[in-house]
Design an enzyme around this catalytic site. Structure first.
Site, PDB file in Angstrom:
ATOM      1  CB  THR A  12      -0.957  -0.032   1.213  1.00 29.07           C
ATOM      2  OG1 THR A  12      -1.906  -1.061   0.978  1.00 29.07           O
ATOM      3  CG2 THR A  12      -1.695   1.273   1.396  1.00 29.07           C
ATOM      4  CB  THR A  86       0.656  -3.911   6.122  1.00 31.11           C
ATOM      5  OG1 THR A  86      -0.613  -3.781   5.491  1.00 31.11           O
ATOM      6  CG2 THR A  86       1.393  -2.592   6.104  1.00 31.11           C
ATOM      7  CG  ASP A  87      -2.743  -7.581   3.405  1.00 29.35           C
ATOM      8  OD1 ASP A  87      -2.875  -6.585   4.140  1.00 29.35           O
ATOM      9  OD2 ASP A  87      -3.582  -7.895   2.531  1.00 29.35           O
TER      10      ASP A  87
END
Ligand code: ASP
Length: 335
Positions: A12, A86-87
């Protein structure tokens, strides 16, 4: 002057709106050029890839790990920052930490707001990560996010949308970043580093599946994972790592076939504990599951992956897994 290499991988922090939603698209240079560089630090870019976190594979993670080691072979480099979706950040960061054998830090960061949003948190997080990478030593791989410093081990993404998205439920953050100051108040607890994975990995993807226990859970999914070629399975138990007698049978079958089974828990904090029988952690461990301590599913899976990559021999895999988990060598199953 500290020299920090920033490896960009997507996420992101580099995402732009494309049609109906966001996806990684800004170049590493675009991402880097928006972050303030801390005084006294020079930054070099390594634009490795542009991936959304959920699209990370073991092959990408091994490429990243090798790049980290190649950069650490350069004596003029003082530290590394990795920007990452970040996942799956906690998985790649833990893989780096498991194989990290250098006093110079590797610091992972990312963002919750996209590159083309108007409240983006990426530049601040990247600044803080670069500052931390230039300031600390002997701490392995870290995660710096929203002004907090975490050890990679035990850190999880714990909020789906908040900018304060990461937590270490069992140890808390080990430090913080305020302005141009990094304060660290605790040393990460780390295990002895594993050797780098072999350069040629026989078969990728190496199948390591995650199966969760819940009311009505049927071990059919665990058996299906093994039938589908899984060499490792993470069983995410309820409570302190519990399931049912039917799961105990399936774990014993899997272990007999040489499948490496780690036992984690779906509870957010606390260790797996051998307390309950009748399908509980006592019986699952006796059947061959290796308790994953305080590691949650993603990082337990990463530990299993590292053990599988290390050797093809089942007993040795259990030994490497126990080492990665910081346990005494895992005993052979008793049933
Ligand atoms: N979907 C994003 C990813 O690439 C989430 C993020 O980066 O924060 O993991």
């Amino acid at each position: 002057m500290g020299r920090i290499v920033v490896i960009t991988t997507g996420g992101t922090i580099s995402a732009r709106r494309r049609g109906t939603g966001y996806t990684a698209s800004a170049t590493g240079w675009e991402v880097l050029s928006r972050a303030a560089v801390p005084p006294g630090v020079s930054v070099e870019l390594d634009d490795l890839c542009s991936l959304d976190g959920p699209l990370m594979t073991t092959a990408h993670q091994l490429t990243l790990l090798r790049r980290i080691h190649e950069i650490l072979a350069r004596p003029e480099v003082d530290g590394i920052v990795v920007t990452h979706g970040t996942d799956t950040l906690e998985e790649s960061a833990f893989l780096s930490d498991l194989h990290h054998h250098d006093p110079r830090p590797v610091v992972f960061t990312g963002a919750m707001h996209p590159f083309d949003g108007n409240a983006d948190d990426g530049p601040g997080n990247l600044h803080d990560a670069v500052l931390t990478a230039s300031a600390v030593s002997g701490m392995g791989t870290l995660v710096v996010f929203d002004g907090k410093v975490f050890a990679a081990r035990g850190t999880v993404k714990y909020h789906t949308v908040a900018t304060d998205a990461f937590a270490a439920p069992d140890s808390g953050p080990i430090g913080e970043v305020r302005g141009e100051t990094v304060s660290v108040h605790a040393l990460p607890s780390r295990t002895a580093p594993l050797p780098p994975p072999p350069r040629t990995v026989p078969e990728l993807p190496l199948r390591v599946d995650v199966v969760t226990h819940h009311a009505d859970a049927d071990p059919m999914l665990l058996r299906a994972a093994v039938a589908g070629g899984a060499q490792g399975v993470v069983l995410v138990g309820s409570g302190a790592g519990n399931a049912t007698p039917a799961f105990v049978e399936a774990v014993a079958e899997a272990t007999e076939r040489g499948v490496l089974v780690a036992l984690s828990t779906r509870v957010p904090a606390g260790p797996v504990a051998e307390l309950a029988t009748n399908g509980g952690a006592v019986d699952l461990v006796a059947a061959g599951a290796v308790p994953a301590g305080t590691l949650r599913a993603g990082q337990a899976r990463t530990a299993v992956l590292s053990a599988l990559l290390a050797t093809a021999e089942a007993a040795e895999r259990r030994r490497v897994l126990a080492r990665a988990l910081g346990l005494a060598p895992a005993p052979a199953p008793t049933s």
